[in-house]
Design a protein around this motif. Structure first.
Motif, PDB file in Angstrom:
ATOM      1  N   VAL A 353       4.052  14.663 -32.550  1.00  0.00           N
ATOM      2  CA  VAL A 353       3.155  15.829 -31.542  1.00  0.00           C
ATOM      3  C   VAL A 353       3.547  15.315 -29.811  1.00  0.00           C
ATOM      4  CG1 VAL A 353       1.054  15.314 -33.040  1.00  0.00           C
ATOM      5  CG2 VAL A 353       1.361  13.939 -30.943  1.00  0.00           C
ATOM      6  N   ASN A 354       3.308  16.610 -29.493  1.00  0.00           N
ATOM      7  CA  ASN A 354       4.572  16.449 -28.131  1.00  0.00           C
ATOM      8  C   ASN A 354       5.662  15.352 -28.329  1.00  0.00           C
ATOM      9  OD1 ASN A 354       2.428  17.535 -26.677  1.00  0.00           O
ATOM     10  ND2 ASN A 354       1.517  15.302 -26.982  1.00  0.00           N
ATOM     11  N   PRO A 355       6.588  16.134 -29.811  1.00  0.00           N
ATOM     12  CA  PRO A 355       7.962  15.463 -29.778  1.00  0.00           C
ATOM     13  C   PRO A 355       8.600  16.265 -28.700  1.00  0.00           C
ATOM     14  CG  PRO A 355       7.947  17.586 -30.986  1.00  0.00           C
ATOM     15  CD  PRO A 355       6.667  17.709 -30.108  1.00  0.00           C
ATOM     16  N   THR A 356       9.988  14.686 -28.643  1.00  0.00           N
ATOM     17  CA  THR A 356      11.895  15.721 -27.633  1.00  0.00           C
ATOM     18  C   THR A 356      12.214  15.400 -28.669  1.00  0.00           C
ATOM     19  OG1 THR A 356      11.655  12.945 -28.090  1.00  0.00           O
ATOM     20  CG2 THR A 356      11.062  13.378 -25.982  1.00  0.00           C
ATOM     21  N   TRP A 357      13.001  15.915 -28.505  1.00  0.00           N
ATOM     22  CA  TRP A 357      14.295  16.390 -30.010  1.00  0.00           C
ATOM     23  C   TRP A 357      16.098  16.121 -29.108  1.00  0.00           C
ATOM     24  CZ3 TRP A 357      17.484  21.769 -29.273  1.00  0.00           C
ATOM     25  CH2 TRP A 357      18.292  21.747 -30.247  1.00  0.00           C
ATOM     26  N   THR A 358      15.888  15.059 -30.298  1.00  0.00           N
ATOM     27  CA  THR A 358      17.493  14.688 -29.898  1.00  0.00           C
ATOM     28  C   THR A 358      18.486  15.606 -30.944  1.00  0.00           C
ATOM     29  OG1 THR A 358      16.319  12.723 -29.930  1.00  0.00           O
ATOM     30  CG2 THR A 358      19.375  13.024 -30.418  1.00  0.00           C
ATOM     31  N   VAL A 359      19.102  16.502 -29.841  1.00  0.00           N
ATOM     32  CA  VAL A 359      20.198  17.155 -31.271  1.00  0.00           C
ATOM     33  C   VAL A 359      20.995  17.199 -31.963  1.00  0.00           C
ATOM     34  CG1 VAL A 359      22.280  19.276 -30.146  1.00  0.00           C
ATOM     35  CG2 VAL A 359      20.213  19.444 -28.460  1.00  0.00           C
ATOM     36  N   PRO A 360      21.063  17.908 -32.655  1.00  0.00           N
ATOM     37  CA  PRO A 360      21.742  17.100 -34.187  1.00  0.00           C
ATOM     38  C   PRO A 360      23.533  16.913 -33.743  1.00  0.00           C
ATOM     39  CG  PRO A 360      20.030  18.231 -35.353  1.00  0.00           C
ATOM     40  CD  PRO A 360      20.112  18.663 -33.638  1.00  0.00           C
ATOM     41  N   PRO A 361      24.009  16.557 -34.551  1.00  0.00           N
ATOM     42  CA  PRO A 361      25.464  16.158 -34.111  1.00  0.00           C
ATOM     43  C   PRO A 361      25.748  17.962 -34.637  1.00  0.00           C
ATOM     44  CG  PRO A 361      24.835  14.533 -35.346  1.00  0.00           C
ATOM     45  CD  PRO A 361      23.530  15.367 -35.396  1.00  0.00           C
ATOM     46  N   THR A 362      25.356  19.054 -35.216  1.00  0.00           N
ATOM     47  CA  THR A 362      26.659  19.386 -35.965  1.00  0.00           C
ATOM     48  C   THR A 362      25.854  20.481 -34.206  1.00  0.00           C
ATOM     49  OG1 THR A 362      25.960  19.664 -37.720  1.00  0.00           O
ATOM     50  CG2 THR A 362      26.700  21.588 -37.230  1.00  0.00           C
ATOM     51  N   GLU A 462      -2.690  24.828 -36.230  1.00  0.00           N
ATOM     52  CA  GLU A 462      -3.379  24.698 -37.838  1.00  0.00           C
ATOM     53  C   GLU A 462      -3.116  24.422 -39.067  1.00  0.00           C
ATOM     54  OE1 GLU A 462      -6.190  28.096 -40.590  1.00  0.00           O
ATOM     55  OE2 GLU A 462      -4.755  28.894 -38.783  1.00  0.00           O
ATOM     56  N   PHE A 463      -1.584  24.136 -39.048  1.00  0.00           N
ATOM     57  CA  PHE A 463      -1.423  23.955 -41.020  1.00  0.00           C
ATOM     58  C   PHE A 463      -1.063  22.344 -40.666  1.00  0.00           C
ATOM     59  CE2 PHE A 463       2.734  22.354 -42.964  1.00  0.00           C
ATOM     60  CZ  PHE A 463       2.268  22.281 -43.992  1.00  0.00           C
ATOM     61  N   ALA A 464      -1.100  22.332 -39.642  1.00  0.00           N
ATOM     62  CA  ALA A 464      -1.195  19.931 -39.521  1.00  0.00           C
ATOM     63  C   ALA A 464      -2.303  19.566 -39.505  1.00  0.00           C
ATOM     64  CB  ALA A 464      -0.274  20.545 -38.229  1.00  0.00           C
ATOM     65  N   GLN A 465      -3.199  20.411 -39.073  1.00  0.00           N
ATOM     66  CA  GLN A 465      -4.968  20.177 -38.968  1.00  0.00           C
ATOM     67  C   GLN A 465      -5.269  19.855 -39.988  1.00  0.00           C
ATOM     68  OE1 GLN A 465      -6.431  18.479 -35.908  1.00  0.00           O
ATOM     69  NE2 GLN A 465      -7.804  17.669 -37.569  1.00  0.00           N
ATOM     70  N   LEU A 477      -6.259  16.704 -33.519  1.00  0.00           N
ATOM     71  CA  LEU A 477      -4.469  17.353 -33.144  1.00  0.00           C
ATOM     72  C   LEU A 477      -5.149  17.504 -31.680  1.00  0.00           C
ATOM     73  CD1 LEU A 477      -1.993  17.219 -33.867  1.00  0.00           C
ATOM     74  CD2 LEU A 477      -2.294  19.350 -35.039  1.00  0.00           C
ATOM     75  N   ARG A 478      -5.392  18.125 -31.832  1.00  0.00           N
ATOM     76  CA  ARG A 478      -5.552  19.413 -29.691  1.00  0.00           C
ATOM     77  C   ARG A 478      -5.964  18.158 -29.213  1.00  0.00           C
ATOM     78  NH1 ARG A 478      -4.319  24.626 -30.095  1.00  0.00           N
ATOM     79  NH2 ARG A 478      -5.149  25.764 -31.827  1.00  0.00           N
ATOM     80  N   ALA A 479      -6.251  17.274 -29.606  1.00  0.00           N
ATOM     81  CA  ALA A 479      -6.904  15.799 -28.400  1.00  0.00           C
ATOM     82  C   ALA A 479      -5.924  15.281 -28.119  1.00  0.00           C
ATOM     83  CB  ALA A 479      -8.288  15.330 -29.392  1.00  0.00           C
ATOM     84  N   LEU A 480      -4.667  14.823 -29.561  1.00  0.00           N
ATOM     85  CA  LEU A 480      -4.133  14.033 -28.964  1.00  0.00           C
ATOM     86  C   LEU A 480      -2.123  15.199 -28.682  1.00  0.00           C
ATOM     87  CD1 LEU A 480      -3.907  13.273 -32.725  1.00  0.00           C
ATOM     88  CD2 LEU A 480      -3.985  11.607 -31.243  1.00  0.00           C
TER      89      LEU A 480
END
Length: 535
Positions: A353-362, A462-465, A477-480
């Protein structure tokens, strides 16, 4: 697929009983038993186990039993397989010749016929083509387990060959609907197929044009009987309530929209270049597509779990078959043709949840670094930071972007993060996952191959919940999300997930949906499927 379609198959038994002690032939029971034993390939445990189950007596001495096998082999045509590959039409003649030639010839015929049976069962059960031959990134385990040798032998002894074939054939409703569709399209071909719509102007609702009459005929041949024009010559002088064949009326517009929807075209009711091209695909090509997707179904449709997530790559859809019997469905965005979403089978283990994104090498090499070279402010606008392998942050001006070395770029969590608010993760060698996206407008498109390999899911929160609820995780999930902190949230129980590629799919009503072959996989599979077994 509905819930009843996608679950309920039982795992088939193993072919060999562990620890089986293979008996020696008993020549007293059958004059050809010694010849059978001599003809066996001792490197093939499968066929040896079959004959051990019958004390090495010949299995095919009875012509009626041979005819039952020949008939079952002929019926493989309904599964998109080629009966000639298995010698269906020559079996009886070969049987007569072997009987006339004596025990040694009969022993060779008997073992060869059993090999043919086992080959056909394998092809019908889990496919003629090894998927790894046509897809180097294939990761889905193939269930190759046939019924036990004793069960196969018992079916042969009873002459119940057709029932044996039914037992190994995939038992899911979509497979049977594909078989029914194949029969319908072959009948269409027998009746002459459908007419080609000639090159001409774009046809729109309200138009009056000679090509509209040809459009009507094409759609009627495909099953849209409501748009058929009446033939006044049948009842001369009668007033027939039927459309003007050359007028593009509302009924015809509705039929065109149904066609577009089933071919993943933009649903606008207008016959432009893309719709015209789809209308003009010959019926023979559609038959080939159905056959290919029957093969793809054989690769996958065994032992599917009670509850699982199915990602339909070419159909741009996700279906979550929940433990309570309900099905949650959504649109997805998949990888571009040059960054393909792979076929694989795994288990969803956790959410981010609230992810950061490390750009993949490609993506870093091919997309981000070229943009930074053109625009020094690009990283700041995208809320991205430069990171060394040790985790140290660098200012963009500290990097030589013509030769940046081993740096990483990470995008902070937030509303513009490429992964959105939540990521659904499952182990795999391709580092793909399901995730949210700020680019929600892409879900409105009919064809949605825009990602770099991962799968964007509409309504993913919704899917993740639901995943959390169904696994007993008891997390809100929404609280997180509201906390704003990046964290991993494990599922209490992993959820199976399957990513697969179908270019034909039957809807619950039995209508076939033909999808564009976005990854250009159909031709290679067709060549492999049609390759004779001897080559």
């Amino acid at each position: 697929m509905r819930r009843s379609v996608a679950i309920g198959a039982m795992l088939l038994g193993i072919l060999l009983v562990p620890g089986m002690s293979l008996a020696q032939p008993s020549t007293a029971r059958d004059g050809t038993a010694s010849a059978v034993a001599q003809a066996l390939d001792r490197r093939d445990d499968t066929i040896e186990a079959f004959y051990a189950a019958r004390d090495f007596r010949a299995a095919w001495h009875d012509a009626r039993r041979v005819e039952a096998l020949a008939e079952a082999l002929r019926d493989l045509a309904a599964d998109g397989l080629e009966p000639a590959d298995y010698g269906a039409e020559r079996l009886l003649a070969d049987h007569r010749q072997a009987r006339e030639a004596g025990d040694q010839a009969m022993g060779r015929f008997d073992t060869a016929t059993t090999r043919t049976l086992l080959t056909a069962l394998r092809h019908l059960h889990h496919g003629k083509v090894d998927p790894r031959r046509v897809d180097p990134d294939w990761e889905v385990p193939i269930n190759e387990r046939l019924p036990p040798a004793a069960a196969i032998e018992a079916a042969v002894a009873a002459g119940e060959i057709a029932a044996l074939f039914d037992r190994v054939r995939p038992s899911y409703a979509p497979y049977e609907r594909l078989r029914q569709g194949l029969s319908r399209y072959r009948e269409l071909r027998r009746l002459g197929g459908w007419p080609r719509l000639p090159e001409g102007p774009t046809l729109r609702p309200g138009d009056v044009h000679p090509d509209v009459a040809r459009l009507r005929e094409r759609l009627v041949r495909g099953g849209e009987m409501a748009v058929a024009a009446a033939d006044a010559s049948i009842l001369p002088g009668a007033t027939l309530e039927a459309p003007d064949p050359e007028r593009f009326d509302a009924e015809l517009e509705a039929a065109v929209k149904r066609f577009q929807r089933r071919h993943l075209l933009e649903v606008d009711g207008i016959v432009g270049p893309q719709t015209r091209a789809a209308l003009n695909v010959p019926v023979g090509r559609r038959i080939d597509q159905i056959r290919l997707n029957l093969e793809r179904a054989r690769w996958l449709m065994h032992g599917l779990p009670e509850a699982f997530v199915l990602v339909d790559i070419a159909g741009y859809r996700l279906a979550y078959f929940r433990p309570n019997g309900e099905t949650w469905r959504s649109r997805i965005v998949v990888g571009r043709p040059y960054r393909r979403t792979p076929s694989l089978r795994s288990r969803i283990t956790h959410l981010t949840v609230n992810p950061t994104w490390t750009v993949p090498p490609t993506i870093l090499r091919e997309d981000v670094i070229p943009k930074v070279r053109r625009d020094p402010d690009y990283l700041a606008r995208q809320n991205m930071q430069v990171i060394t392998p040790s985790g140290q942050r660098l200012a963009p001006w500290q990097v030589d972007w013509s030769n940046p070395g081993n740096v990483m770029i990470r995008q902070s969590a937030g509303p513009d993060n490429a992964l959105g608010q939540v990521v659904v993760r499952f182990p795999n060698d391709h580092l793909v996952y399901l995730h949210d996206t700020p680019a929600q407008g892409l879900f409105a498109r009919e064809q949605r191959a825009f990602s770099s390999g991962c799968i964007r899911v509409q309504g993913v929160i919704e899917f993740a919940q639901l995943l959390l609820d169904d696994s007993g995780s008891e997390r809100d999930l929404r609280a997180l999300l509201a906390e704003g902190r990046t964290r991993n949230v494990p599922l209490a129980e992993p959820m199976p997930v399957v990513l697969h590629y179908w270019t034909v799919h039957p809807d619950p009503a039995g209508h076939l949906e033909f999808r564009p072959d976005i990854y250009q996989r159909d031709d290679a599979l067709l060549r492999a499927l049609d390759r004779p077994l001897s080559s």
